[in-house]
Write a protein that holds these residues in place. Structure first.
Motif, PDB file in Angstrom:
ATOM      1  N   SER A 190      33.762 -10.364  59.292  1.00 27.09           N
ATOM      2  CA  SER A 190      33.396  -9.861  60.621  1.00 27.09           C
ATOM      3  C   SER A 190      32.371  -8.738  60.501  1.00 27.09           C
ATOM      4  CB  SER A 190      34.634  -9.343  61.359  1.00 27.09           C
ATOM      5  OG  SER A 190      35.584 -10.379  61.528  1.00 27.09           O
ATOM      6  N   ALA A 191      31.449  -8.701  61.440  1.00 32.07           N
ATOM      7  CA  ALA A 191      30.387  -7.688  61.426  1.00 32.07           C
ATOM      8  C   ALA A 191      30.922  -6.349  61.924  1.00 32.07           C
ATOM      9  CB  ALA A 191      29.223  -8.139  62.296  1.00 32.07           C
ATOM     10  N   ILE A 192      30.596  -5.311  61.191  1.00 34.98           N
ATOM     11  CA  ILE A 192      30.949  -3.942  61.572  1.00 34.98           C
ATOM     12  C   ILE A 192      29.666  -3.216  61.947  1.00 34.98           C
ATOM     13  CG2 ILE A 192      32.016  -1.792  60.819  1.00 34.98           C
ATOM     14  CD1 ILE A 192      33.941  -4.154  61.052  1.00 34.98           C
ATOM     15  N   ASP A 193      29.682  -2.557  63.093  1.00 34.42           N
ATOM     16  CA  ASP A 193      28.501  -1.806  63.533  1.00 34.42           C
ATOM     17  C   ASP A 193      28.319  -0.552  62.690  1.00 34.42           C
ATOM     18  OD1 ASP A 193      28.233  -3.703  65.483  1.00 34.42           O
ATOM     19  OD2 ASP A 193      29.026  -2.458  67.103  1.00 34.42           O
ATOM     20  N   LEU A 224      29.688   5.054  57.757  1.00 35.42           N
ATOM     21  CA  LEU A 224      29.960   3.632  57.570  1.00 35.42           C
ATOM     22  C   LEU A 224      28.685   2.875  57.903  1.00 35.42           C
ATOM     23  CD1 LEU A 224      33.482   3.255  59.242  1.00 35.42           C
ATOM     24  CD2 LEU A 224      32.971   3.248  56.805  1.00 35.42           C
ATOM     25  N   PHE A 225      28.239   2.024  56.993  1.00 35.48           N
ATOM     26  CA  PHE A 225      27.020   1.262  57.221  1.00 35.48           C
ATOM     27  C   PHE A 225      27.350  -0.049  57.934  1.00 35.48           C
ATOM     28  CE2 PHE A 225      26.180   3.892  53.479  1.00 35.48           C
ATOM     29  CZ  PHE A 225      25.053   4.569  53.921  1.00 35.48           C
ATOM     30  N   ALA A 226      26.352  -0.592  58.592  1.00 39.21           N
ATOM     31  CA  ALA A 226      26.538  -1.852  59.302  1.00 39.21           C
ATOM     32  C   ALA A 226      26.576  -3.010  58.305  1.00 39.21           C
ATOM     33  CB  ALA A 226      25.409  -2.058  60.316  1.00 39.21           C
ATOM     34  N   GLN A 232      28.353   3.085  61.593  1.00 38.21           N
ATOM     35  CA  GLN A 232      29.355   4.120  61.866  1.00 38.21           C
ATOM     36  C   GLN A 232      30.630   3.547  62.462  1.00 38.21           C
ATOM     37  OE1 GLN A 232      28.828   6.806  60.474  1.00 38.21           O
ATOM     38  NE2 GLN A 232      26.613   6.768  60.207  1.00 38.21           N
ATOM     39  N   GLY A 233      30.806   2.218  62.358  1.00 37.38           N
ATOM     40  CA  GLY A 233      32.032   1.595  62.849  1.00 37.38           C
ATOM     41  C   GLY A 233      32.233   1.761  64.343  1.00 37.38           C
ATOM     42  N   ARG A 234      31.133   1.680  65.097  1.00 34.34           N
ATOM     43  CA  ARG A 234      31.233   1.925  66.546  1.00 34.34           C
ATOM     44  C   ARG A 234      32.056   0.865  67.271  1.00 34.34           C
ATOM     45  NH1 ARG A 234      25.707   3.302  65.564  1.00 34.34           N
ATOM     46  NH2 ARG A 234      25.389   5.553  65.672  1.00 34.34           N
ATOM     47  N   ASN A 235      32.227  -0.311  66.676  1.00 34.45           N
ATOM     48  CA  ASN A 235      33.049  -1.336  67.317  1.00 34.45           C
ATOM     49  C   ASN A 235      34.505  -1.258  66.859  1.00 34.45           C
ATOM     50  OD1 ASN A 235      32.245  -2.120  64.736  1.00 34.45           O
ATOM     51  ND2 ASN A 235      32.319  -4.308  65.205  1.00 34.45           N
ATOM     52  N   LEU A 236      34.871  -0.150  66.211  1.00 37.75           N
ATOM     53  CA  LEU A 236      36.248   0.086  65.793  1.00 37.75           C
ATOM     54  C   LEU A 236      36.780   1.347  66.464  1.00 37.75           C
ATOM     55  CD1 LEU A 236      35.857  -0.513  61.938  1.00 37.75           C
ATOM     56  CD2 LEU A 236      36.577  -2.186  63.661  1.00 37.75           C
ATOM     57  N   SER A 237      38.094   1.456  66.536  1.00 37.80           N
ATOM     58  CA  SER A 237      38.697   2.681  67.060  1.00 37.80           C
ATOM     59  C   SER A 237      38.680   3.760  65.987  1.00 37.80           C
ATOM     60  CB  SER A 237      40.136   2.402  67.499  1.00 37.80           C
ATOM     61  OG  SER A 237      40.947   2.122  66.362  1.00 37.80           O
ATOM     62  N   GLY A 238      39.031   4.991  66.372  1.00 40.14           N
ATOM     63  CA  GLY A 238      39.027   6.079  65.415  1.00 40.14           C
ATOM     64  C   GLY A 238      39.980   5.837  64.256  1.00 40.14           C
ATOM     65  N   GLY A 239      41.193   5.357  64.561  1.00 39.04           N
ATOM     66  CA  GLY A 239      42.155   5.070  63.505  1.00 39.04           C
ATOM     67  C   GLY A 239      41.708   3.934  62.611  1.00 39.04           C
ATOM     68  N   PRO A 265      28.975  -6.962  57.118  1.00 34.98           N
ATOM     69  CA  PRO A 265      30.304  -7.591  57.057  1.00 34.98           C
ATOM     70  C   PRO A 265      31.326  -6.603  56.495  1.00 34.98           C
ATOM     71  CG  PRO A 265      28.624  -9.025  56.126  1.00 34.98           C
ATOM     72  CD  PRO A 265      27.980  -7.699  56.327  1.00 34.98           C
ATOM     73  N   LEU A 266      32.558  -6.721  56.935  1.00 38.43           N
ATOM     74  CA  LEU A 266      33.599  -5.783  56.513  1.00 38.43           C
ATOM     75  C   LEU A 266      33.744  -5.758  54.998  1.00 38.43           C
ATOM     76  CD1 LEU A 266      35.889  -3.836  57.168  1.00 38.43           C
ATOM     77  CD2 LEU A 266      37.402  -5.809  57.447  1.00 38.43           C
ATOM     78  N   ARG A 267      33.648  -6.918  54.335  1.00 40.83           N
ATOM     79  CA  ARG A 267      33.815  -6.950  52.885  1.00 40.83           C
ATOM     80  C   ARG A 267      32.713  -6.144  52.186  1.00 40.83           C
ATOM     81  NH1 ARG A 267      35.065 -11.305  50.769  1.00 40.83           N
ATOM     82  NH2 ARG A 267      35.397 -12.675  52.554  1.00 40.83           N
ATOM     83  N   ASP A 268      31.503  -6.138  52.759  1.00 42.41           N
ATOM     84  CA  ASP A 268      30.422  -5.340  52.172  1.00 42.41           C
ATOM     85  C   ASP A 268      30.590  -3.864  52.485  1.00 42.41           C
ATOM     86  OD1 ASP A 268      29.357  -7.686  51.244  1.00 42.41           O
ATOM     87  OD2 ASP A 268      27.854  -7.872  52.824  1.00 42.41           O
ATOM     88  N   VAL A 269      31.084  -3.563  53.674  1.00 43.54           N
ATOM     89  CA  VAL A 269      31.278  -2.172  54.080  1.00 43.54           C
ATOM     90  C   VAL A 269      32.276  -1.475  53.158  1.00 43.54           C
ATOM     91  CG1 VAL A 269      32.150  -0.665  55.905  1.00 43.54           C
ATOM     92  CG2 VAL A 269      30.634  -2.568  56.482  1.00 43.54           C
ATOM     93  N   VAL A 270      33.375  -2.177  52.821  1.00 43.97           N
ATOM     94  CA  VAL A 270      34.401  -1.554  51.981  1.00 43.97           C
ATOM     95  C   VAL A 270      34.130  -1.766  50.498  1.00 43.97           C
ATOM     96  CG1 VAL A 270      36.136  -1.788  53.781  1.00 43.97           C
ATOM     97  CG2 VAL A 270      35.919  -3.597  52.069  1.00 43.97           C
ATOM     98  N   GLY A 271      33.298  -2.757  50.153  1.00 41.47           N
ATOM     99  CA  GLY A 271      33.056  -3.064  48.748  1.00 41.47           C
ATOM    100  C   GLY A 271      32.157  -2.082  48.047  1.00 41.47           C
TER     101      GLY A 271
END
Length: 579
Positions: free
Chosen positions: A455-458, A413-415, A460-467, A417-423
């Motif tokens: 929202s900004a995503i770190d 997962l790249f760092a 590898q998604g380090r600011n998110l839980s595994g799920g 905004p969430l919309r860019d990460v999933v887009g």
């Protein structure tokens, strides 16, 4: 300097020296300017003692104030001009180094992209990281020899020529100095290359271990293996430190010689010149000029040694880059067209057959067996898989990648905004994103973030839980909307309620599209059209989840081993959970 979107060119991968020379040839004008400015700058340093000697002999000693003023004025003018040259030389060499740095980065990143999925299978992560954080800088620093290095050679020859006009004996002493330096420093350079290469290799191994330790810390801690891995890391770190000491020992000798040998020059030549002045062979002005020449000569000799030091380290770094660039992408000799319509995928090795437009599951006691089947179906491993009767490896790889997507549950997962990460590559509308978010049961994730989709995503998604990371990856895969989606353990980190929701919604979101999931979860298996039960990587039975529960004891034991309800309850209970 190279533009961010400019083609960096095709690097010369025949060796470290060839690669460094290629970097020089990619910027010939700037390299020539650096060499010219460095040469003129260093030659003018040697002009200072010449002008001082003239001021002493023709002005001060003879009492001629006009001559003294003339030579002093020239001395000031030359000094000012040389200061400006020094600035221009430094600017030019900075651009040379930056171009080499950025060009190497572009070459390495471009090759990593071309390697794609073959990269982690053939090159360690620590190797790539070490190249990025260390070797690139070493390569760019080695190009310093273009300016001061060439200038040192020119200045050395000019000083030797000036000394010939004063004393042949002194000139011979200076000219014989470089062979002495080569004899003393040559073995150290070879030793430095060997110790530096070993140090870089161990650094790459240790970097990879740090990454593995950080990414798997929770799992290791849960299994009680953190201490074991920490001990291995401590051992490797100690070996790396000891190797660093060896590199430092060689480096310290080279740097000591860089200071000591020029000083020895200064002492020997000055002593000889002083004796010759006392004997009347040299004038006082010539004595001053000889001292100045030798003082100026300290810098070229120091540059010779630094040149060897930087080139030694640069060649080691360039060899590592070349080794990475020599890793060839997966061969693609495909000439057949992909099936025009959605078609079945068949893996003869396992016996798995994936019908088009259906939701299929692969269930096996060993997750690696199911993952291996997915790798073959997605053409990430050599196989005899067919797609609509055509061998998959006979289809051009771009066509395969455009229509078949493997969604790994540990994909990067790249760092951003969430919309860019999933887009991904596209720019989906918010409505499309939210449909995929709902299909992945990730509405609570979006609502819980401070700025929603922005929202900004770190990394590898380090600011998110595994799920949460797993659901973000699933959202990204659904937005890609491939003709064939091969999902590896898409719900392994989810709780039962969320997993049931994902199982139900995934079926609806992928209706009419070919989807394969690897899982042993009864909540997911109850929702698929067909289940392939794998034993030792082969299909042992095929059917619906309910039929396999009733007819296959091995399958029943696999999917209900952690359940406290019967197979029939598991198969029907999800209807009440999912809304």
């Amino acid at each position: 300097m190279i533009d961010a979107y400019e083609d960096p060119g095709t690097p010369d991968c025949r060796g470290g020296w060839r690669y460094l020379w290629w970097l020089v040839l990619r910027q010939p004008g700037r390299s020539a300017a650096g060499a010219l400015l460095g040469s003129v700058w260093m030659v003018l340093l040697a002009a200072t003692p010449f002008l001082m000697a003239k001021a002493v002999d023709e002005g001060l000693e003879k009492g001629d104030l006009g001559a003294l003023a003339l030579w002093t004025g020239l001395l000031v003018a030359v000094g000012a001009f040389n200061a400006w040259l020094s600035i221009m030389r430094h600017r030019t060499m900075t651009r040379v180094r930056m171009d080499a740095n950025f060009r190497t980065v572009k070459v390495v990143v471009g090759h990593a992209v071309r390697l794609g999925a073959a990269l982690p299978r053939r090159v360690g992560a620590g190797e790539v990281v070490t190249i990025g954080v260390g070797d690139v800088n070493q390569i760019s620093s080695a190009l310093t020899v273009i300016g001061p290095g060439v200038g040192a050679v020119v200045a050395y020859l000019v000083v030797a020529g000036l000394l010939l006009t004063v004393s042949t004996q002194l000139a011979l002493v200076v000219l014989l100095g470089v062979p002495v330096v080569a004899v003393l420093v040559g073995p150290l350079m070879l030793r430095l290359q060997g110790t530096e290469a070993e140090y870089r290799e161990r650094q790459g191994v240790l970097t990879a271990r740090i990454g593995d330790l950080a990414s798997g810390l929770r799992v290791l801690n849960g299994l009680g293996g953190k201490g074991l891995v920490a001990d291995a890391f401590r051992h490797d770190s100690t070996r790396l430190r000891e190797q660093g000491y060896r590199v430092g020992a060689v480096t310290s000798w080279m740097q000591a010689l860089g200071v000591g040998l020029p000083t020895l020059y200064l002492a020997v030549v000055t002593w000889m010149a002083a004796r010759m002045t006392a004997q009347g062979t040299l004038t006082v002005g010539q004595l001053v000029s000889v001292y100045g020449y030798v003082a100026v000569l300290v810098r070229p000799v120091a540059y010779f040694l630094d040149w060897g030091y930087q080139l030694g380290r640069g060649v080691v770094a360039a060899r590592r880059v070349v080794r990475l660039l020599r890793v060839a992408p997966e061969p693609d000799a495909g000439t057949c067209e992909a099936p025009a319509e959605p078609s079945a995928l068949h893996d003869p090795e396992s016996g798995v057959r994936v019908p088009p437009g259906r939701l299929t599951a692969l269930a096996g006691a060993r997750p690696a067996d199911a993952a291996a089947v997915v790798d073959r179906l997605g053409r990430y491993a050599p196989s005899a898989v067919t797609w609509g009767g055509v061998r998959l490896d006979a289809v051009p790889l771009p066509q395969v990648r455009a229509r078949i997507l493997v969604a790994d549950h540990e994909a990067d997962l790249f760092a951003g905004p969430l919309r860019d990460v999933v887009g991904g590559r596209g720019e989906p509308a918010d409505a499309e994103i939210m449909r995929a978010v709902r299909a992945a049961a990730a509405e609570d994730l979006v609502r819980g973030l401070p700025d929603g989709l922005d929202s900004a995503i770190d990394a590898q998604g380090r600011n998110l839980s595994g799920g949460q990371r797993q659901r973000v990856r699933l959202v990204r895969a659904l937005l890609a909307d491939p003709e064939v989606l091969l999902a590896v353990e898409p719900t392994s980190a989810l709780d039962a309620h969320t997993e049931a929701a994902v199982a139900s919604r995934l079926r609806e979101a992928r209706r009419g599209r070919t989807t394969v999931v690897t899982t042993t979860s009864p909540l997911m298996l109850a929702r698929v059209d067909t289940v392939h039960y794998l034993v030792d990587g082969k299909v042992a039975a095929t059917g619906t989840h309910q039929r396999l529960l009733a007819e296959e004891p091995g399958y029943r034991a696999l999917v209900t081993r952690d359940a406290h309800t019967s197979g029939e309850e598991i198969a029907t209970g999800t209807e009440e959970i999912v809304g």
